[in-house]
Design a protein around this motif. Structure first.
Motif, short mmCIF file in Angstrom:
data_model
loop_
_atom_site.label_atom_id
_atom_site.label_comp_id
_atom_site.label_asym_id
_atom_site.label_seq_id
_atom_site.Cartn_x
_atom_site.Cartn_y
_atom_site.Cartn_z
N ALA A 147 14.85 23.02 4.34
CA ALA A 147 15.12 23.24 2.92
C ALA A 147 15.79 24.60 2.70
O ALA A 147 16.68 24.73 1.87
CB ALA A 147 13.83 23.17 2.12
N ALA A 148 15.36 25.60 3.47
CA ALA A 148 15.95 26.94 3.33
C ALA A 148 17.42 26.92 3.71
O ALA A 148 18.26 27.52 3.02
CB ALA A 148 15.19 27.94 4.21
N GLN A 149 17.76 26.20 4.79
CA GLN A 149 19.16 26.10 5.20
C GLN A 149 19.99 25.38 4.14
O GLN A 149 21.11 25.80 3.82
CB GLN A 149 19.26 25.33 6.53
N VAL A 180 23.83 26.07 -0.91
CA VAL A 180 24.03 25.97 -2.36
C VAL A 180 24.12 27.36 -2.99
O VAL A 180 24.99 27.62 -3.83
CB VAL A 180 22.89 25.16 -3.01
N ALA A 181 23.23 28.26 -2.57
CA ALA A 181 23.21 29.61 -3.13
C ALA A 181 24.50 30.36 -2.80
O ALA A 181 25.08 31.03 -3.66
CB ALA A 181 22.00 30.37 -2.62
N SER A 220 27.38 29.08 -2.21
CA SER A 220 28.43 28.48 -3.01
C SER A 220 28.43 29.04 -4.43
O SER A 220 29.48 29.39 -4.98
CB SER A 220 28.25 26.96 -3.05
N GLU A 221 27.26 29.15 -5.03
CA GLU A 221 27.16 29.68 -6.40
C GLU A 221 27.57 31.15 -6.45
O GLU A 221 28.25 31.58 -7.39
CB GLU A 221 25.73 29.53 -6.93
N ILE A 222 27.17 31.92 -5.44
CA ILE A 222 27.55 33.34 -5.40
C ILE A 222 29.06 33.48 -5.27
O ILE A 222 29.68 34.31 -5.94
CB ILE A 222 26.80 34.06 -4.26
N ASP A 223 29.66 32.65 -4.43
CA ASP A 223 31.12 32.70 -4.26
C ASP A 223 31.85 32.30 -5.54
O ASP A 223 32.89 32.87 -5.87
CB ASP A 223 31.56 31.81 -3.10
#
Length: 89
Positions: A46-48, A53-54, A56-59
């Motif tokens: 789940a962490a991977q 996703v995280a 991607s959102e930061i980018d």
């Protein structure tokens, strides 16, 4: 309150951009919390998944000018380091 038409428009535009920025920052924070929650629960898969996703959102936030490129890089690096540390243990 502004009396000049262009000043009134600037107020509206600023409010719109502020709300957009808050929404995107909130989404980034939520995704980061999900990664940290998966790390706390020792759920490597789940962490991977959440890390992707995280990142991607930061980018996306970086590309829209909400985060400086170094800020985005720092956040990605710290999250990745935390996930990799958990995987190594």
């Amino acid at each position: 309150m502004a009396n000049i038409k262009s000043a009134k428009k600037r107020i509206l535009v600023t409010q719109t951009k502020t709300m957009r920025n808050k929404m995107i920052k909130s989404r980034v924070k939520t995704e980061i919390k999900k990664v940290l929650g998966a790390i706390a629960a020792n759920d490597q898969a789940a962490a991977q998944a959440q890390l992707l996703v995280a990142v991607s959102e930061i980018d996306k936030a970086k590309s829209k000018g909400i985060f400086h490129k170094n800020t985005a890089a720092r956040r990605v690096a710290r999250l990745t380091k935390a996930v990799n540390k958990m995987a190594a243990e």
